[in-house]
Design a protein around this motif. Structure first.
Motif, short mmCIF file in Angstrom:
data_model
loop_
_atom_site.label_atom_id
_atom_site.label_comp_id
_atom_site.label_asym_id
_atom_site.label_seq_id
_atom_site.Cartn_x
_atom_site.Cartn_y
_atom_site.Cartn_z
N ASP A 69 0.85 -1.18 0.00
CA ASP A 69 0.00 0.00 0.00
C ASP A 69 0.90 1.24 0.00
OD1 ASP A 69 -2.45 1.52 0.30
OD2 ASP A 69 -1.83 1.86 2.38
N LYS A 119 3.86 6.92 4.20
CA LYS A 119 4.56 5.64 4.37
C LYS A 119 4.10 4.64 3.33
CE LYS A 119 1.29 3.63 7.69
NZ LYS A 119 1.10 3.04 9.02
N ILE A 120 4.99 3.70 3.07
CA ILE A 120 4.69 2.57 2.19
C ILE A 120 4.69 1.33 3.05
CG2 ILE A 120 5.54 1.17 0.27
CD1 ILE A 120 6.70 3.79 -0.89
N ALA A 121 3.58 0.61 3.04
CA ALA A 121 3.43 -0.59 3.88
C ALA A 121 3.39 -1.83 3.01
CB ALA A 121 2.17 -0.49 4.73
N THR A 144 4.24 -7.29 8.74
CA THR A 144 4.24 -6.03 8.00
C THR A 144 5.60 -5.35 8.12
OG1 THR A 144 3.39 -4.78 9.89
CG2 THR A 144 1.77 -5.62 8.30
N HIS A 145 5.88 -4.53 7.14
CA HIS A 145 7.11 -3.72 7.17
C HIS A 145 6.80 -2.40 6.49
CE1 HIS A 145 11.46 -3.13 7.50
NE2 HIS A 145 11.40 -2.53 6.33
N THR A 146 7.10 -1.31 7.15
CA THR A 146 6.81 0.01 6.58
C THR A 146 8.09 0.81 6.43
OG1 THR A 146 6.40 1.03 8.74
CG2 THR A 146 4.51 0.04 7.61
N THR A 199 7.64 7.26 2.82
CA THR A 199 7.44 7.52 1.39
C THR A 199 8.42 8.61 0.93
OG1 THR A 199 5.09 6.98 1.58
CG2 THR A 199 5.78 8.19 -0.38
N ALA A 201 10.46 -2.29 1.24
CA ALA A 201 9.36 -2.76 2.08
C ALA A 201 9.04 -4.23 1.81
CB ALA A 201 8.13 -1.89 1.85
N LYS A 256 -6.55 -1.54 6.01
CA LYS A 256 -5.85 -2.75 5.58
C LYS A 256 -6.41 -3.31 4.28
CE LYS A 256 -4.90 -4.10 10.39
NZ LYS A 256 -5.16 -5.14 11.43
N LEU A 288 -4.07 -3.28 1.08
CA LEU A 288 -2.94 -4.20 1.19
C LEU A 288 -3.39 -5.65 1.03
CD1 LEU A 288 -0.11 -3.91 3.86
CD2 LEU A 288 -1.16 -6.10 3.34
#
Length: 313
Positions: free
Chosen positions: A8, A13-15, A28-30, A33, A47, A300, A303
């Motif tokens: 996403d 941020k990019i998740a 998950t890892h963020t 951006t 990510a 969510k 994603l």
């Protein structure tokens, strides 16, 4: 296919998340951006690598705001990133060594809700996301319908008011100018300026001026019964419900799923949307009515949906 990763791309941020076949996020890892288009590609890969450590990942799905081509490979146009015919699939595949599917973020969220959220049990669902703007997705006959060129369901840019308010897309009178988070704030500022005596709670949550009113203030004030805030939600809902009535004429779904940040207020906004929908539905007294449901997956959905679309291939 087993585990896949959904990505996403947010404004800050990019998740990336590892998702199993049941729609459960396992990891998950963020990353922040970056400000540049090429930097965002680097961040996506970072990510994905971070989330996938220790897992046997089989594919990656990326939800991107903008127009994605019919091959789900190229971002033709992204409004908030300088991507123009960006070959995102090829760039990320080369870096992460996994098959990649690129999908419009609203389509990905719609698919997530259909598969694992409020759309379960329905084969024909229309999703709208009431966020900063207005997005959507179409599932008919258990399939995500993207149109011939891949850019269907841009509901926010249906023109509902000829020569109406100027939209960021360059057109005038687009639906999202009347039913979105931005529209809600505009209604609240206009009303609080006209009748400040009815907006004491709302104005008190900001800096005391109509210009200082923000979306979170409108939500909190409405929960406390502030008249201007409640009326602002009702105005947004009037436009949203009328638009759903038009979509019912086009698609005749069994359910509409309403997501996005505005929908977090639950029945405060959903109940008046339902009333407006019934009011404007053509032949409503004679035909079955689609359900108007709250989205269940929250932020969510995109994603999870992107990961599942990667699984579908």
């Amino acid at each position: 296919m087993g585990l896949t990763i959904g990505v996403d791309i947010g404004g800050t941020k990019i998740a990336a998340g590892v998702v199993d076949e049941e729609g459960t996020i396992l990891e998950t890892h963020t990353v922040p951006t970056p400000p540049t288009a090429e930097g965002i590609v680097d961040a996506i890969c970072s990510a994905v690598s971070g989330a996938g450590k220790g897992h046997d990942i089989e594919a990656v799905g990326i939800g991107a705001a903008g127009y994605v081509d019919d091959k789900r490979a190229t971002v033709l146009f992204a409004p908030n990133i300088q991507w123009r015919h960006e070959p995102l699939k090829d760039k990320v595949e080369q870096r992460v060594g996994l098959p990649v599917v690129v999908e419009n973020d609203a389509n990905a969220a719609a698919w997530g809700e259909y598969r694992f959220g409020a759309g379960q049990g329905h084969s024909d669902v229309i999703c709208i996301t009431l966020g900063t703007g207005l997005g959507g997705g179409i599932i008919i006959g258990n399939k995500l319908r993207r149109g011939r060129f891949g850019v269907a369901a841009e509901f926010g840019h249906i023109r509902v008011v000829p020569d109406g308010l100027l939209c960021g897309c360059g057109s005038q009178g687009c639906w999202e100018q009347y039913a979105s988070g931005r529209a809600l704030v505009r209604y609240a500022r206009q009303r609080s300026a006209a009748t400040p005596e009815n907006a004491a709670i709302l104005l008190g949550l900001g800096d005391g001026t109509p210009g200082g009113v923000e979306g979170r203030h409108v939500s909190e004030a409405a929960r406390q019964g502030d008249k201007v805030a409640v009326d602002s939600f009702r105005e947004l809902a009037r436009w949203a419900g009328a638009g759903l009535a038009d979509l019912a004429s086009l698609f005749d779904p069994s359910a509409f799923i309403v997501g996005g940040g505005v929908s977090d207020e639950g029945e405060l906004v959903l109940d008046p949307i339902r009333k407006s929908f019934r009011r404007w539905l053509i032949g409503g007294q004679w035909r079955p009515h689609a359900q108007v449901l709250a989205a269940q997956l929250g932020n969510k959905a995109g994603l999870v949906g992107a990961a599942d679309l990667a699984r579908q291939g």
